[in-house]
Design a protein around this motif. Structure first.
Motif, PDB file in Angstrom:
ATOM      1  N   ALA A  34       0.829  -1.206   0.000  1.00  0.00           N
ATOM      2  CA  ALA A  34       0.000   0.000   0.000  1.00  0.00           C
ATOM      3  C   ALA A  34       0.864   1.258   0.000  1.00  0.00           C
ATOM      4  O   ALA A  34       0.567   2.221  -0.713  1.00  0.00           O
ATOM      5  CB  ALA A  34      -0.934   0.005   1.208  1.00  0.00           C
ATOM      6  N   MET A  35       1.937   1.261   0.780  1.00  0.00           N
ATOM      7  CA  MET A  35       2.808   2.440   0.835  1.00  0.00           C
ATOM      8  C   MET A  35       3.522   2.669  -0.498  1.00  0.00           C
ATOM      9  O   MET A  35       3.664   3.806  -0.941  1.00  0.00           O
ATOM     10  CB  MET A  35       3.836   2.303   1.954  1.00  0.00           C
ATOM     11  CG  MET A  35       3.244   2.424   3.340  1.00  0.00           C
ATOM     12  SD  MET A  35       4.485   2.160   4.598  1.00  0.00           S
ATOM     13  CE  MET A  35       4.280   3.659   5.534  1.00  0.00           C
ATOM     14  N   ILE A  36       3.959   1.595  -1.134  1.00  0.00           N
ATOM     15  CA  ILE A  36       4.611   1.734  -2.438  1.00  0.00           C
ATOM     16  C   ILE A  36       3.610   2.249  -3.464  1.00  0.00           C
ATOM     17  O   ILE A  36       3.910   3.156  -4.243  1.00  0.00           O
ATOM     18  CB  ILE A  36       5.228   0.388  -2.887  1.00  0.00           C
ATOM     19  CG1 ILE A  36       6.407   0.028  -1.981  1.00  0.00           C
ATOM     20  CG2 ILE A  36       5.665   0.449  -4.346  1.00  0.00           C
ATOM     21  CD1 ILE A  36       6.922  -1.391  -2.149  1.00  0.00           C
ATOM     22  N   THR A  37       2.407   1.690  -3.451  1.00  0.00           N
ATOM     23  CA  THR A  37       1.367   2.128  -4.391  1.00  0.00           C
ATOM     24  C   THR A  37       0.980   3.580  -4.136  1.00  0.00           C
ATOM     25  O   THR A  37       0.768   4.345  -5.075  1.00  0.00           O
ATOM     26  CB  THR A  37       0.132   1.217  -4.274  1.00  0.00           C
ATOM     27  OG1 THR A  37       0.542  -0.145  -4.418  1.00  0.00           O
ATOM     28  CG2 THR A  37      -0.897   1.550  -5.323  1.00  0.00           C
ATOM     29  N   ALA A  38       0.905   3.978  -2.866  1.00  0.00           N
ATOM     30  CA  ALA A  38       0.536   5.358  -2.521  1.00  0.00           C
ATOM     31  C   ALA A  38       1.557   6.348  -3.047  1.00  0.00           C
ATOM     32  O   ALA A  38       1.209   7.473  -3.424  1.00  0.00           O
ATOM     33  CB  ALA A  38       0.404   5.504  -1.005  1.00  0.00           C
ATOM     34  N   LYS A  39       2.803   5.934  -3.092  1.00  0.00           N
ATOM     35  CA  LYS A  39       3.861   6.822  -3.577  1.00  0.00           C
ATOM     36  C   LYS A  39       3.610   7.223  -5.031  1.00  0.00           C
ATOM     37  O   LYS A  39       3.894   8.343  -5.434  1.00  0.00           O
ATOM     38  CB  LYS A  39       5.209   6.123  -3.447  1.00  0.00           C
ATOM     39  CG  LYS A  39       6.391   6.951  -3.865  1.00  0.00           C
ATOM     40  CD  LYS A  39       7.689   6.208  -3.639  1.00  0.00           C
ATOM     41  CE  LYS A  39       8.864   7.045  -4.075  1.00  0.00           C
ATOM     42  NZ  LYS A  39      10.128   6.348  -3.867  1.00  0.00           N
ATOM     43  N   TYR A  40       3.052   6.312  -5.811  1.00  0.00           N
ATOM     44  CA  TYR A  40       2.850   6.570  -7.236  1.00  0.00           C
ATOM     45  C   TYR A  40       1.433   7.018  -7.589  1.00  0.00           C
ATOM     46  O   TYR A  40       1.234   7.644  -8.611  1.00  0.00           O
ATOM     47  CB  TYR A  40       3.220   5.321  -8.045  1.00  0.00           C
ATOM     48  CG  TYR A  40       4.686   4.982  -7.908  1.00  0.00           C
ATOM     49  CD1 TYR A  40       5.653   5.757  -8.535  1.00  0.00           C
ATOM     50  CD2 TYR A  40       5.094   3.918  -7.122  1.00  0.00           C
ATOM     51  CE1 TYR A  40       7.005   5.462  -8.387  1.00  0.00           C
ATOM     52  CE2 TYR A  40       6.439   3.615  -6.975  1.00  0.00           C
ATOM     53  CZ  TYR A  40       7.389   4.393  -7.610  1.00  0.00           C
ATOM     54  OH  TYR A  40       8.721   4.110  -7.465  1.00  0.00           O
TER      55      TYR A  40
END
Length: 183
Positions: A34-40
């Motif tokens: 989720a954190m990686i996806t939120a970054k993009y």
């Protein structure tokens, strides 16, 4: 009771994971994705947790064919995601309002003089007859919105208003941009 456990479990997990996210850490589970996806994507972390965890539960449903556990899981996931967003962003009582009215000058005066708020006029054009219109854009809290709605109804019952929940307001009269950058 499984339903009561799901509700309280979702709230407690949401608070805990929200604090983990707030400290810029991770629990090492699906929240990493989720954190990686939120970054993009710039989507709220709570919503991303709902999507990612729901996909995992859906796979479990297909694999095992039992509806009971996935349904309770979705309750936990939904509540947890909403609570995470509340912990990270807080509860906003602010409303974004677009107003189209022939009495725009009176409404402007009410917003500026009585509510002590600002706003912006946009030039608009009616789609039906092509008539020029002024659109008022302003942000107020719930109490001010109620006052403004009552006033507008009194002076122009034919006015058109769109009220949107404001997720975050940055600028004069609200949280400053520099405070936001520090968070």
């Amino acid at each position: 009771d499984p339903l009561l456990s799901a509700v309280f479990g979702g709230v407690m997990m949401g608070i805990g994971v929200g604090f983990i996210f707030k400290s810029k850490a991770t629990s090492g589970g699906t929240d990493v994705v989720a954190m990686i996806t939120a970054k993009y994507t710039r989507m709220p972390l709570g919503q991303l947790m709902i999507v990612i965890d729901s996909a995992i539960v859906l796979i479990g449903l297909v694999a095992f064919g039992d509806w009971k556990i996935p349904l309770y899981s979705w309750i936990v996931i939904f509540i947890m995601g909403k609570v995470i967003d509340v912990v990270l962003q807080g509860i906003s009582y602010d409303k974004t309002i677009f107003i189209i009215s022939d009495k725009h000058d009176e409404i402007r005066d009410k917003i500026i003089k009585d509510l002590h708020r600002g706003g912006t006029f946009f030039a608009g054009e009616g789609m039906y007859n092509g008539a020029p219109k002024k659109v008022i854009f302003t942000v107020v809290n719930r109490r001010e919105m109620s006052i403004l709605q009552d006033y507008i109804h009194t002076i122009d019952p034919r006015a058109f208003m769109t009220v949107i929940d404001a997720n975050e307001i940055l600028g004069e009269g609200f949280k400053s941009l520099s405070e936001k950058v520090k968070d």
